[in-house]
Enzyme design. Sequence first.
Site, PDB file in Angstrom:
ATOM      1  CD  GLU C  33      -2.923   1.313   2.527  1.00 35.36           C
ATOM      2  OE1 GLU C  33      -3.558  -0.118   3.014  1.00 35.36           O
ATOM      3  OE2 GLU C  33      -3.464   2.317   2.991  1.00 35.36           O
ATOM      4  CG  HIS C 203      -5.583   3.779  -0.690  1.00 32.20           C
ATOM      5  ND1 HIS C 203      -6.003   4.716  -0.188  1.00 32.20           N
ATOM      6  CD2 HIS C 203      -4.820   3.022  -0.163  1.00 32.20           C
ATOM      7  CE1 HIS C 203      -4.978   5.194   0.722  1.00 32.20           C
ATOM      8  NE2 HIS C 203      -4.386   4.487   0.986  1.00 32.20           N
ATOM      9  CG  ASP C 328      -0.429   4.614   4.354  1.00 33.01           C
ATOM     10  OD1 ASP C 328      -0.987   4.781   4.939  1.00 33.01           O
ATOM     11  OD2 ASP C 328      -0.612   4.672   2.754  1.00 33.01           O
TER      12      ASP C 328
END
Lengths: 380, 380, 380, 380
Positions: C33, C203, C328
């Site tokens: 991600e 997302h 992330d």
Amino acid sequence: MEIDRSLYIEGTLHRATSGNLSVPRFFGKIALEEAVGSTLWDAYGTLPATQEIAGTNGLAVSLDFAQDIASRLNDVPKRLDSMDQSGIGYVIVSLTSPGIEGVFDKANATDLATKVNDEIYANYVQPYPDRFGFFAAVAMQDPAAAAKELERAVKDLGAKGALINGYSNIGSPANYTIQYLDDEACEPFWAKVAELNVPVYLHPRTPPVDQQVIYGNGKYPLLAQAAYGFGVETGGHALRLMVSGLFDRYPSIQIFLGHAAEALPFLVHRTDNRLSTGKSGSDGPYKKSMKYYLRNNFYATLSGIRRLSTVLNTIEEMGEDRVMFSVDYPYESDEDASDWFDYVEGLSSATKEKLAWKNAVRVLNITAGLESYQTDSEFL
Amino acid sequence: MEIDRSLYIEGTLHRATSGNLSVPRFFGKIALEEAVGSTLWDAYGTLPATQEIAGTNGLAVSLDFAQDIASRLNDVPKRLDSMDQSGIGYVIVSLTSPGIEGVFDKANATDLATKVNDEIYANYVQPYPDRFGFFAAVAMQDPAAAAKELERAVKDLGAKGALINGYSNIGSPANYTIQYLDDEACEPFWAKVAELNVPVYLHPRTPPVDQQVIYGNGKYPLLAQAAYGFGVETGGHALRLMVSGLFDRYPSIQIFLGHAAEALPFLVHRTDNRLSTGKSGSDGPYKKSMKYYLRNNFYATLSGIRRLSTVLNTIEEMGEDRVMFSVDYPYESDEDASDWFDYVEGLSSATKEKLAWKNAVRVLNITAGLESYQTDSEFL
Amino acid sequence: MEIDRSLYIEGTLHRATSGNLSVPRFFGKIALEEAVGSTLWDAYGTLPATQEIAGTNGLAVSLDFAQDIASRLNDVPKRLDSMDQSGIGYVIVSLTSPGIEGVFDKANATDLATKVNDEIYANYVQPYPDRFGFFAAVAMQDPAAAAKELERAVKDLGAKGALINGYSNIGSPANYTIQYLDDEACEPFWAKVAELNVPVYLHPRTPPVDQQVIYGNGKYPLLAQAAYGFGVETGGHALRLMVSGLFDRYPSIQIFLGHAAEALPFLVHRTDNRLSTGKSGSDGPYKKSMKYYLRNNFYATLSGIRRLSTVLNTIEEMGEDRVMFSVDYPYESDEDASDWFDYVEGLSSATKEKLAWKNAVRVLNITAGLESYQTDSEFL
Amino acid sequence: MEIDRSLYIEGTLHRATSGNLSVPRFFGKIALEEAVGSTLWDAYGTLPATQEIAGTNGLAVSLDFAQDIASRLNDVPKRLDSMDQSGIGYVIVSLTSPGIEGVFDKANATDLATKVNDEIYANYVQPYPDRFGFFAAVAMQDPAAAAKELERAVKDLGAKGALINGYSNIGSPANYTIQYLDDEACEPFWAKVAELNVPVYLHPRTPPVDQQVIYGNGKYPLLAQAAYGFGVETGGHALRLMVSGLFDRYPSIQIFLGHAAEALPFLVHRTDNRLSTGKSGSDGPYKKSMKYYLRNNFYATLSGIRRLSTVLNTIEEMGEDRVMFSVDYPYESDEDASDWFDYVEGLSSATKEKLAWKNAVRVLNITAGLESYQTDSEFL
């Protein structure tokens, strides 16, 4: 499969309780520590099975229990019926403890092993190939012969490996020594195990009488031994194997331990910590940590285990791919083991499938056609 | 207290790693299985402590380890410094294994117990009342005398209970028997324990040499014994107490077991299952399940334990109010135990406080003024 | 790899603490991600990335944080260096939120998606094929075009799937509607996803301004939204997909959700219980339970998650084969995520390997040559 | 209490399965989120309770469900019978959602709150003081009046605290604003709560219609909202309270949240991580971490929760002393909640006692004489 469907009927909630919970039956389970008797036993003048069966050798089991066990050891239809009731699809059987290990005479032991394997094959595997496999009996009193018989059983009878009940008696009842599996004499056997690439199930056995004193105070022969004493003696036996360097010599050897690997998951980190205080090399030729061996050379079965937190501890040390359902029939009940396993919360469905049958299918190359069983429920 | 505060500084994230994690120190911990030596030992002609200390009796520990232990057993400033480094505020000390239990002569044993208790009081408790308490040594070779000494130690010296190292030697080195604590002869002692309402810490001891054979194959004396064998022998000893009906006669008696209750949490449900197959009353006068006794009459300390899943299994069987931090200094390191405990995730802060000091304060009535220690962090 | 080896040196125990614990670095991790910026952004007259990046749209992040993010979004050497420091071997990058979804003009959106995919391929995948893969940007404002672009990206550029930032804006900034992925208009896209057999990463995105009021009281724009509000809105979006019958029409479709599947593991059983009170068929054409879809059609990544009990809850609902490490980056730090993951106890080594890279390799068919990384330590 | 005693009968094991497991009934449980209706409702010209009850406002519940709810809201004998069947000894009742919060007219709301409290006292508490307590209804449309009524209810009627259903409507149905509890206008109420030292139960309520769009796509009104959407909106509301500095001004205030604290345990660590990227002080006057407030100012009830891993996650973040059994009757079934809770494995008996009644007795000072209930079984 029984699911509590009432929750899914339009617009209702349960408004009464019967004090019962429906068990969502998990079909196609495989069990690996399932004992059978043998008609050949008495002829060899050894301890009859019924005396040294777990918990009875000098211990006060109820007559009902002993008779129930005795009747079930050899009753195939009753065993199959119990499996069907419990969602157990396939079982690996083996000769009940003390097995060949309790036969004092080396020649008798070797001969008996061969005959027992043929008998089990003829009574279980041949007639019911999609319900039964077996672990071979081997006479470790003569390791070279044991290696030979293991090979025959695997290649000719399709045995999935061997099951050994702890130490072996070498000698005669009046004058014997005890041989554990890390003894140098056992090397030819282990070489063969590695070559055949089959697992060995290391099963408990009543400790020698003079070593029962720890748990029996003479006044009350402790049934607790059957759960605690015999189990931890087997865990100690497994540690001996690790420390002996067996798994450094043969990294591919796989050992099955019942009862959630006999408490090793709970204690193994401590064993490693204590071993680190020693002079390197002074307590065995092992090269790695006990934790490493436990998760690379061992599998745990859940025979006799009906406790979530014990299973979680085992999975965390060994990984869920190395833990498998089992019962220990007829000393434990297929029904109790299955009701507990099929209902228990706290394990994902994917984990349960692995424990129930996927791991065993992979490790033992079982082709019994279990794929048709329902595994994942649309409602659970 | 070291907290990784960089995350709380305006607008930053860690963008580099040193491969280290800061341990948020938990102050005011209490430890309960902490061994001390005694200058009186040699005078009594018994096994010098250093030979039979856990892991060294006939086993190959490194010289460094043995010397480190020996130096720390009696060095109070060094012990205090280690406690300070590790956030350990208060410690219950006791005479190191094999303790009084290893003294063969009954009169010597009784006399030594008294002198050891006075010595520990004078060296630890009296000068440092806010840092040290102690568990009394008692000579179970003479249970009536042991009861008397326990009472003296509790009432006159403020002992928090007794610590007993497994079985006791009755006789002489050449000709002795072994007495476990469920022996009828011990009854006067247990009656006194119940009357005084103090706990008894049941600590491992090297099994008798002729029973070490299970774990030692003669070739490699196994250090693994110190972690696995001695521990499970102690668990078996606890089961003997349960089965003997001790806790039915004295429901208030509390036993402390180290090493996460010696694997009993992992196995106790199985013990109950096996016991149920027996003839009621035939294996002991106990009236309840082993699980019931474990959670009503036992406490587990975490001496030697540095594994989350082992702790979780223990908490689930016994409840978090019955689990307590400990180290087993100097055989284990205060620093390692504290670094592990203070950092470990998976236990709520409230649980950690209980394990760290709240349970011990309650159970042992410790008034050492630990309340000023920081427990809950505003940032954690 | 840094292991605290001092415990394994002959005869020593740690006798001092630095208040730090060594992290045993886990190499070869894969993260999924990981956001990148785009030089094409401004040219299209849309919201510049830096305004709507998570936590900044109308919320008061620190300037340092915003600048750090901005600098890292496009700096490839700095990203690689961070990966190397943290033991992250391979990363799937994607255009940062709000991505294409925030582009109001349909033609612009479609055109921008194509150009962004080419740009990401040219800057990340082509020069570093053993370090980077990517999830394609697609313009859901025109689902047929999105399907076409997804196919091009997968077949020509080797994209591993698509990443979609929540709802899409349809219209103009002054007058727009919001389209969620269960809208009938999206059907051509889903048909293509099923045909290509690639996953879609769903997302979070800042909710529409007039729906931010729940978490922002006008006085204090809540950063908490970035963790709680946006996350649970994404969980709700996933439930919409389930209820819409998408996974009944296309059972093979797989959706990735970050942040441990946005709390769905915690709540999904309750969702099923509540749904059972409804009139069958009245709230969507779905046929199975939400729990079933969660474990058959979803994967959870651990982006932003650094809490063992959250991971355990996720594994129990979804199975450990459906949970994957992620970071992330640059909104979270590779170093913090890795230090936490590599050290955390309570997950078996086998589980950690799966979360670290095995699951991702299998699911995304990654052939970056990670097999040489050390996974199981002989000492751990 | 039903125990599967067959295992304890001499010498037997279960040899058959009915596919059911006996639930060992846990008596004396206390439940805290139990809704009642009111005969006063219609007279005040507000939304009748039956329209906005959880899951029905514009959503398609089955008629059976709605009728079952309606019949149970006011039927005291039926409620008591259900409690008796389920081992629930004592219940805290409160006016069902949307409660007073849904009454648009301020004067009506205030008047209705008073009358509802008197009615609940007369119908439940006064006739059955050892079975029922209550949380008072308060009209937050007029916080000063709410404070006054809370005091009257606590001092004159023995109310255990207040229950508030989310936001309040201020205005008229055609023209209203929404007031959350962190609004400055609510300050007089919170000051009174702190002074009286009683908890406030923050209960979900259907979000305002125009904010339902997130979870309803216009085509299928989603029942999932009742489990996911309403719950997470309540979690967000709790975060608002934390961020507003309420618990810094009044550190003693305690808030109860149902549904395992509305997923906050799962996400709270992430919320703290994200908040750390902000400009200090820019998003609220709070001084501590969200995790700190969660474990010092909140209690979680298990209304609607029947999943072990969700409970474990909750206990790990908040501590087992802050988690309590509840049902959410009549929207959930006492029987299902109790069967699940009483049977579930993975929590120690000591933990279960706390969740079942010990925590509630302590926190709410309940003196209903529950001590006679059997808690710890000698056989379990």
